[in-house]
Write a protein that holds these residues in place. Structure first.
Motif, PDB file in Angstrom:
ATOM      1  N   ALA A  23       0.839  -1.192   0.000  1.00 36.07           N
ATOM      2  CA  ALA A  23       0.000   0.000   0.000  1.00 36.07           C
ATOM      3  C   ALA A  23       0.876   1.245   0.000  1.00 36.07           C
ATOM      4  CB  ALA A  23      -0.915  -0.002   1.220  1.00 36.07           C
ATOM      5  N   ALA A  24       0.576   2.165  -0.892  1.00 31.30           N
ATOM      6  CA  ALA A  24       1.356   3.393  -1.018  1.00 31.30           C
ATOM      7  C   ALA A  24       0.554   4.588  -0.550  1.00 31.30           C
ATOM      8  CB  ALA A  24       1.786   3.588  -2.468  1.00 31.30           C
ATOM      9  N   SER A  25       1.252   5.538   0.015  1.00 31.13           N
ATOM     10  CA  SER A  25       0.606   6.780   0.431  1.00 31.13           C
ATOM     11  C   SER A  25       1.601   7.915   0.299  1.00 31.13           C
ATOM     12  CB  SER A  25       0.125   6.682   1.881  1.00 31.13           C
ATOM     13  OG  SER A  25       1.202   6.467   2.762  1.00 31.13           O
ATOM     14  N   GLY A  26       1.087   9.105   0.196  1.00 31.26           N
ATOM     15  CA  GLY A  26       1.936  10.280   0.193  1.00 31.26           C
ATOM     16  C   GLY A  26       1.928  11.073  -1.095  1.00 31.26           C
ATOM     17  N   ARG A  27       1.968  10.398  -2.223  1.00 27.87           N
ATOM     18  CA  ARG A  27       1.957  11.101  -3.502  1.00 27.87           C
ATOM     19  C   ARG A  27       1.132  10.299  -4.495  1.00 27.87           C
ATOM     20  NH1 ARG A  27       7.732  14.171  -4.613  1.00 27.87           N
ATOM     21  NH2 ARG A  27       7.598  15.529  -2.802  1.00 27.87           N
ATOM     22  N   THR A  28       0.983  10.838  -5.692  1.00 23.95           N
ATOM     23  CA  THR A  28       0.142  10.198  -6.698  1.00 23.95           C
ATOM     24  C   THR A  28       0.743   8.868  -7.118  1.00 23.95           C
ATOM     25  OG1 THR A  28      -0.534  12.361  -7.492  1.00 23.95           O
ATOM     26  CG2 THR A  28      -0.989  10.469  -8.909  1.00 23.95           C
ATOM     27  N   PHE A  29       0.061   7.801  -6.742  1.00 27.43           N
ATOM     28  CA  PHE A  29       0.570   6.448  -6.970  1.00 27.43           C
ATOM     29  C   PHE A  29       0.799   6.169  -8.448  1.00 27.43           C
ATOM     30  CE2 PHE A  29       1.378   2.184  -5.935  1.00 27.43           C
ATOM     31  CZ  PHE A  29       0.610   1.336  -6.724  1.00 27.43           C
ATOM     32  N   SER A  30      -0.069   6.661  -9.298  1.00 25.80           N
ATOM     33  CA  SER A  30       0.034   6.348 -10.723  1.00 25.80           C
ATOM     34  C   SER A  30       1.213   7.061 -11.397  1.00 25.80           C
ATOM     35  CB  SER A  30      -1.262   6.708 -11.441  1.00 25.80           C
ATOM     36  OG  SER A  30      -1.571   8.073 -11.257  1.00 25.80           O
ATOM     37  N   ASN A  31       1.929   7.874 -10.690  1.00 27.43           N
ATOM     38  CA  ASN A  31       3.127   8.523 -11.220  1.00 27.43           C
ATOM     39  C   ASN A  31       4.382   7.678 -11.036  1.00 27.43           C
ATOM     40  OD1 ASN A  31       1.732  10.757 -12.076  1.00 27.43           O
ATOM     41  ND2 ASN A  31       2.303  12.041 -10.343  1.00 27.43           N
ATOM     42  N   TYR A  32       4.220   6.484 -10.473  1.00 31.24           N
ATOM     43  CA  TYR A  32       5.367   5.652 -10.166  1.00 31.24           C
ATOM     44  C   TYR A  32       5.257   4.285 -10.825  1.00 31.24           C
ATOM     45  CZ  TYR A  32       6.592   8.987  -6.542  1.00 31.24           C
ATOM     46  OH  TYR A  32       6.940  10.127  -5.873  1.00 31.24           O
ATOM     47  N   ALA A  33       6.346   3.863 -11.457  1.00 34.68           N
ATOM     48  CA  ALA A  33       6.487   2.450 -11.787  1.00 34.68           C
ATOM     49  C   ALA A  33       6.778   1.736 -10.470  1.00 34.68           C
ATOM     50  CB  ALA A  33       7.624   2.237 -12.766  1.00 34.68           C
ATOM     51  N   MET A  34       6.272   0.528 -10.332  1.00 37.00           N
ATOM     52  CA  MET A  34       6.406  -0.206  -9.078  1.00 37.00           C
ATOM     53  C   MET A  34       7.092  -1.543  -9.313  1.00 37.00           C
ATOM     54  SD  MET A  34       5.079   1.845  -6.905  1.00 37.00           S
ATOM     55  CE  MET A  34       5.034   0.768  -5.470  1.00 37.00           C
ATOM     56  N   ALA A  75      -6.474   2.849  -8.307  1.00 41.98           N
ATOM     57  CA  ALA A  75      -7.558   3.440  -7.516  1.00 41.98           C
ATOM     58  C   ALA A  75      -7.382   3.136  -6.028  1.00 41.98           C
ATOM     59  CB  ALA A  75      -8.902   2.922  -7.991  1.00 41.98           C
ATOM     60  N   LYS A  76      -6.697   2.035  -5.733  1.00 43.51           N
ATOM     61  CA  LYS A  76      -6.468   1.636  -4.336  1.00 43.51           C
ATOM     62  C   LYS A  76      -5.040   1.917  -3.887  1.00 43.51           C
ATOM     63  CE  LYS A  76      -9.981  -1.996  -4.268  1.00 43.51           C
ATOM     64  NZ  LYS A  76     -10.270  -3.432  -4.012  1.00 43.51           N
ATOM     65  N   ASN A  77      -4.228   2.515  -4.769  1.00 40.82           N
ATOM     66  CA  ASN A  77      -2.828   2.830  -4.431  1.00 40.82           C
ATOM     67  C   ASN A  77      -2.084   1.591  -3.937  1.00 40.82           C
ATOM     68  OD1 ASN A  77      -3.452   5.452  -5.075  1.00 40.82           O
ATOM     69  ND2 ASN A  77      -3.431   6.212  -2.981  1.00 40.82           N
ATOM     70  N   THR A  78      -2.288   0.490  -4.619  1.00 40.90           N
ATOM     71  CA  THR A  78      -1.729  -0.775  -4.147  1.00 40.90           C
ATOM     72  C   THR A  78      -1.135  -1.568  -5.301  1.00 40.90           C
ATOM     73  OG1 THR A  78      -3.365  -0.863  -2.359  1.00 40.90           O
ATOM     74  CG2 THR A  78      -2.226  -2.903  -2.884  1.00 40.90           C
ATOM     75  N   VAL A  79      -0.005  -2.191  -5.034  1.00 38.73           N
ATOM     76  CA  VAL A  79       0.603  -3.122  -5.972  1.00 38.73           C
ATOM     77  C   VAL A  79       0.627  -4.494  -5.305  1.00 38.73           C
ATOM     78  CG1 VAL A  79       2.968  -2.592  -5.220  1.00 38.73           C
ATOM     79  CG2 VAL A  79       2.574  -3.552  -7.490  1.00 38.73           C
ATOM     80  N   TYR A  80       0.459  -5.514  -6.115  1.00 43.03           N
ATOM     81  CA  TYR A  80       0.328  -6.876  -5.599  1.00 43.03           C
ATOM     82  C   TYR A  80       1.387  -7.796  -6.208  1.00 43.03           C
ATOM     83  CZ  TYR A  80      -4.337  -5.006  -4.638  1.00 43.03           C
ATOM     84  OH  TYR A  80      -5.384  -4.222  -4.218  1.00 43.03           O
ATOM     85  N   LEU A  81       1.681  -8.859  -5.500  1.00 42.07           N
ATOM     86  CA  LEU A  81       2.523  -9.919  -6.038  1.00 42.07           C
ATOM     87  C   LEU A  81       1.885 -11.249  -5.659  1.00 42.07           C
ATOM     88  CD1 LEU A  81       5.181 -10.525  -7.575  1.00 42.07           C
ATOM     89  CD2 LEU A  81       6.239 -10.892  -5.329  1.00 42.07           C
ATOM     90  N   GLN A  82       1.338 -11.927  -6.644  1.00 41.99           N
ATOM     91  CA  GLN A  82       0.769 -13.253  -6.423  1.00 41.99           C
ATOM     92  C   GLN A  82       1.848 -14.284  -6.707  1.00 41.99           C
ATOM     93  OE1 GLN A  82      -2.143 -14.202  -5.145  1.00 41.99           O
ATOM     94  NE2 GLN A  82      -1.444 -16.324  -5.288  1.00 41.99           N
ATOM     95  N   MET A  83       2.130 -15.118  -5.716  1.00 37.17           N
ATOM     96  CA  MET A  83       3.209 -16.098  -5.832  1.00 37.17           C
ATOM     97  C   MET A  83       2.623 -17.499  -5.758  1.00 37.17           C
ATOM     98  SD  MET A  83       6.004 -14.252  -3.361  1.00 37.17           S
ATOM     99  CE  MET A  83       4.997 -14.457  -1.900  1.00 37.17           C
ATOM    100  N   ASN A  84       2.787 -18.243  -6.824  1.00 34.87           N
ATOM    101  CA  ASN A  84       2.290 -19.621  -6.902  1.00 34.87           C
ATOM    102  C   ASN A  84       3.459 -20.591  -7.057  1.00 34.87           C
ATOM    103  OD1 ASN A  84      -0.380 -18.632  -6.875  1.00 34.87           O
ATOM    104  ND2 ASN A  84      -0.401 -18.450  -9.104  1.00 34.87           N
ATOM    105  N   SER A  85       3.189 -21.847  -6.815  1.00 33.45           N
ATOM    106  CA  SER A  85       4.206 -22.900  -6.949  1.00 33.45           C
ATOM    107  C   SER A  85       5.490 -22.503  -6.230  1.00 33.45           C
ATOM    108  CB  SER A  85       4.493 -23.179  -8.434  1.00 33.45           C
ATOM    109  OG  SER A  85       3.325 -23.558  -9.113  1.00 33.45           O
ATOM    110  N   LEU A  86       5.347 -22.081  -5.018  1.00 30.98           N
ATOM    111  CA  LEU A  86       6.501 -21.576  -4.267  1.00 30.98           C
ATOM    112  C   LEU A  86       7.512 -22.675  -3.985  1.00 30.98           C
ATOM    113  CD1 LEU A  86       4.580 -19.150  -1.948  1.00 30.98           C
ATOM    114  CD2 LEU A  86       6.555 -18.524  -3.344  1.00 30.98           C
ATOM    115  N   LYS A  87       8.780 -22.265  -3.976  1.00 33.70           N
ATOM    116  CA  LYS A  87       9.896 -23.171  -3.739  1.00 33.70           C
ATOM    117  C   LYS A  87      10.667 -22.691  -2.509  1.00 33.70           C
ATOM    118  CE  LYS A  87      10.477 -23.638  -8.753  1.00 33.70           C
ATOM    119  NZ  LYS A  87      11.438 -23.485  -9.885  1.00 33.70           N
TER     120      LYS A  87
END
Length: 127
Positions: A23-34, A75-87
């Motif tokens: 979750a990001a806060s402080g500035r416009t989230f869409s101005n950043y590559a994540m 819209a939610k100022n959030t980036v996700y990482l879905q991790m499957n088949s973990l090793k």
């Protein structure tokens, strides 16, 4: 200033799945590559995946390609990482990162261009 707070880490058995959020806060989230990076015990921090400002372009490390998926919700100022088949070798502290310089490109492994880092969340994969 941008504050990044990761969540969703934990312990899982090999072959399982976990989803991380940042979750990001402080500035416009869409101005950043994540992006997501990780650091395993005794190793250097490495790139995992990156996503462009719009979410159209994505990039992955070879070690996670086909298993991990990065996404974002501006819209939610959030980036996700879905991790499957973990090793077991996925065990690491996972960090969220923001890069303002990139416009259309997805974040890559250039850590020197990262403007902000989260504090990390631990993922442990047992065999």
């Amino acid at each position: 200033q941008v504050q990044l707070v990761e969540s969703g880490g934990g312990s899982v058995q090999a072959g399982g799945s976990l989803g991380l959020s940042c979750a990001a806060s402080g500035r416009t989230f869409s101005n950043y590559a994540m992006g997501w990076f990780r650091q395993a015990p005794g190793k250097e921090r490495e790139f995992v995946g990156g996503i462009s400002r719009s979410g159209v372009n994505r990039r992955y490390a070879d070690s996670v390609k086909g298993r991990f998926t990065i996404s974002r919700d501006n819209a939610k100022n959030t980036v996700y990482l879905q991790m499957n088949s973990l090793k077991p070798e996925d065990t690491a502290v996972y960090y969220c990162a923001a890069d303002m310089a990139l416009t259309a490109q997805a974040m890559s492994g250039d850590q020197s261009s990262v403007d902000y880092w989260g504090k990390g969340t631990l993922v442990t994969v047992s065999s």
